[in-house]
Design a protein around this motif. Structure first.
Motif, short mmCIF file in Angstrom:
data_model
loop_
_atom_site.label_atom_id
_atom_site.label_comp_id
_atom_site.label_asym_id
_atom_site.label_seq_id
_atom_site.Cartn_x
_atom_site.Cartn_y
_atom_site.Cartn_z
N GLU A 118 0.92 -1.30 -0.01
CA GLU A 118 -0.15 0.02 0.17
C GLU A 118 0.74 1.40 0.02
O GLU A 118 1.88 1.28 0.45
N ARG A 119 0.26 2.34 -0.36
CA ARG A 119 0.87 3.65 -0.54
C ARG A 119 1.15 4.27 0.82
O ARG A 119 0.46 3.75 1.76
N VAL A 120 2.25 4.83 1.10
CA VAL A 120 2.36 5.91 2.42
C VAL A 120 2.35 7.15 2.06
O VAL A 120 2.73 7.51 0.97
N LEU A 121 2.06 8.07 2.84
CA LEU A 121 1.98 9.63 2.86
C LEU A 121 3.03 10.13 3.53
O LEU A 121 3.17 9.71 5.00
N PHE A 122 3.81 11.07 2.89
CA PHE A 122 4.86 11.75 3.56
C PHE A 122 4.61 13.16 3.86
O PHE A 122 3.85 14.06 3.01
N SER A 123 4.88 13.61 5.12
CA SER A 123 4.80 15.04 5.53
C SER A 123 6.09 15.29 6.14
O SER A 123 7.15 14.50 6.25
N PHE A 160 28.64 0.17 9.09
CA PHE A 160 27.35 0.13 9.67
C PHE A 160 26.17 -0.34 8.90
O PHE A 160 26.30 -0.05 7.81
N LEU A 161 25.32 -0.63 9.42
CA LEU A 161 24.07 -1.21 8.71
C LEU A 161 22.70 -0.79 9.53
O LEU A 161 22.79 -0.92 10.81
N ASN A 162 21.83 -0.28 8.62
CA ASN A 162 20.57 0.05 9.40
C ASN A 162 19.63 -0.70 8.55
O ASN A 162 19.38 -0.50 7.20
N ILE A 163 18.66 -1.47 9.29
CA ILE A 163 17.47 -2.24 8.66
C ILE A 163 16.21 -1.27 8.93
O ILE A 163 15.67 -1.25 9.79
N GLY A 164 15.63 -0.44 7.84
CA GLY A 164 14.52 0.36 7.86
C GLY A 164 14.83 1.75 7.93
O GLY A 164 15.29 2.34 8.70
N PHE A 165 14.59 2.42 6.71
CA PHE A 165 15.13 3.80 6.37
C PHE A 165 14.27 4.69 7.17
O PHE A 165 14.40 5.67 7.77
N GLY A 166 12.86 4.48 6.91
CA GLY A 166 11.74 5.47 7.27
C GLY A 166 11.97 6.90 6.68
O GLY A 166 12.04 7.23 5.86
N ASP A 190 7.66 3.09 -1.93
CA ASP A 190 7.62 4.55 -2.00
C ASP A 190 8.64 5.23 -1.13
O ASP A 190 9.34 6.23 -1.54
N VAL A 191 8.90 4.51 -0.15
CA VAL A 191 10.20 5.00 0.86
C VAL A 191 11.49 5.14 -0.09
O VAL A 191 12.30 5.74 0.03
N TYR A 192 11.47 3.89 -0.72
CA TYR A 192 12.90 3.68 -1.71
C TYR A 192 12.97 4.81 -2.52
O TYR A 192 14.07 5.21 -2.75
N LYS A 193 11.94 5.06 -3.20
CA LYS A 193 11.84 6.11 -4.35
C LYS A 193 12.23 7.24 -3.60
O LYS A 193 12.91 8.24 -4.28
N ARG A 194 11.65 7.74 -2.60
CA ARG A 194 11.95 8.99 -1.84
C ARG A 194 13.47 9.04 -1.47
O ARG A 194 13.98 10.03 -1.60
N MET A 195 13.86 7.84 -1.02
CA MET A 195 15.42 7.91 -0.82
C MET A 195 16.39 8.17 -1.95
O MET A 195 17.41 9.11 -1.88
N ILE A 196 15.89 7.76 -3.07
CA ILE A 196 16.75 7.96 -4.41
C ILE A 196 16.68 9.38 -4.59
O ILE A 196 17.66 10.10 -5.22
N GLY A 201 21.08 7.74 -3.00
CA GLY A 201 21.87 6.64 -3.78
C GLY A 201 23.17 7.13 -4.35
O GLY A 201 24.12 6.53 -4.81
N GLU A 202 23.34 8.46 -4.02
CA GLU A 202 24.75 9.15 -4.61
C GLU A 202 25.76 9.40 -3.80
O GLU A 202 26.82 9.75 -4.13
N LYS A 203 25.52 9.13 -2.38
CA LYS A 203 26.47 9.07 -1.51
C LYS A 203 27.64 8.12 -1.43
O LYS A 203 27.20 6.77 -1.68
N GLU A 204 29.01 8.43 -1.73
CA GLU A 204 29.91 7.45 -1.87
C GLU A 204 30.14 6.35 -1.00
O GLU A 204 30.44 5.18 -1.32
N ASN A 205 29.86 6.55 0.35
CA ASN A 205 29.81 5.58 1.50
C ASN A 205 28.59 4.73 1.62
O ASN A 205 28.56 3.97 2.69
#
Length: 328
Positions: A118-123, A160-166, A190-196, A201-205
């Motif tokens: 399902e879609r999520v809404l960002f504010s 470091f590893l993070n599971i779940g960007f939010g 939706d969250v992945y798309k917003r991350m990109i 996705g452009e950060k070297e590390n």
């Protein structure tokens, strides 16, 4: 019914002999009296550990709630009865190890699968799911910064590893520690798309893995610090992740997670803190909980438009998990 009411009175008055006789005769130990309290709640208010043990032996539900949303354990906590409290915590842990009745209400996996479809809404200050439940909120920022400090603070250029960007709160904080490698796992499209779109996705590390952690597990490496914060999963899912910690977490590394189990009930929350500590201990990890006051971060207006308050306690206990000295 009369015997059940008498059972409540016996517990209220501390009449152990009558309590035992009535329970043995089959009186309903789960009965709520006209005050909305069970015999176990009455015994807990008095701090009567012997009566508590007797009632639990006869099947009194440790997790029953009064009309005000309080359990027997809450009454013991409020009254400062340590022996009674520890007896109830032990009962809760034993019950949850078998049944998982508080933090798991549905079969594992189903809620998360629904959420991901399902879609999520960002504010600016929150992410909401399709049912107006908060996935993450900005009030958590100080907590996420503390989590990042816990897993990153002892390393210079760590992995470091993070599971779940939010909302990216913990990942933004992790970046301040100049990691040599920063892996992020995110499952919601939706969250992945917003991350990109936000340039992650452009950060070297930074390495982004799109998918459920269960699906990208073969791509995970080893890390100096790990944080776990998924939405729509239950403790059984997180417990499954814990089984992989010996492979994923480097020697001396720190593991932490968003400690949101039972965030609306103080006693249930204590039970789950001890339950997680016990189960991680069986894997060779020691767990400390750092208390962080959060009452001032949660004015009532924060929850406007949110269907369910996922956190209602005054103190957040931040878990810091590390391999025990005697573990292999």
């Amino acid at each position: 019914m009369a015997e059940s009411s008498e059972l409540c009175e016996a517990a209220k008055n501390g009449d152990l002999a009558k309590l035992r006789a009535l329970a043995t005769a089959g009186a309903d130990v789960s009965h709520f009296d006209h005050d909305g309290l069970t015999p176990l709640m009455h015994a807990s208010k008095r701090g009567d550990a012997e009566a508590i043990r007797l009632l639990l032996h006869f099947g009194a539900p440790w997790n029953a709630l009064s009309p005000a949303g309080l359990s027997a354990g809450d009454f013991a906590m409020e009254s400062g009865h340590q022996d009674a409290l520890e007896t109830l915590i032990d009962a809760g842990i034993r019950a949850e190890l078998v049944l998982g009745s508080v933090a798991r209400r549905n079969p594992p996996g189903e809620p998360e699968e629904k959420y991901l479809e399902e879609r999520v809404l960002f504010s600016e200050d929150r992410i909401m799911d399709s049912e107006s439940k908060a996935v993450m909120m900005a009030w958590e920022r100080p907590l996420m910064e503390a989590h990042a400090r816990a897993i990153c603070g002892g390393w210079d250029g760590g992995r470091f590893l993070n599971i779940g960007f939010g909302m990216g709160l913990v990942d933004s904080a992790i970046q301040r520690y100049s990691p040599s490698s920063h892996t992020i796992v995110e499952a919601h499209p939706d969250v992945y798309k917003r991350m990109i779109e936000s340039g992650w996705g452009e950060k070297e590390n930074v390495k982004i893995l799109f998918g459920r952690w269960q699906d990208v597990l073969p791509q995970l490496e080893s890390y100096d610090g790990i944080f776990f914060d998924t939405y729509g999963e239950y403790y059984e899912d997180q417990k499954e992740f814990h089984q992989f910690l010996p492979r994923l977490l480097n020697r001396g590394g720190i593991y932490s997670y968003f400690n949101g189990f039972c965030g609306s009930n103080a006693f249930f929350h204590v039970v789950y803190c001890q339950l997680v500590s016990l189960e991680l201990g069986n894997l060779g990890y020691s767990t400390q909980y750092v208390p962080l006051p959060v009452k001032d971060c949660l004015p009532e207006e924060i929850w406007e438009g949110v269907r369910q308050k996922y956190w209602q306690l005054d103190t957040y206990y931040l878990p810091v998990c590390q391999a025990s000295d005697d573990s292999d």
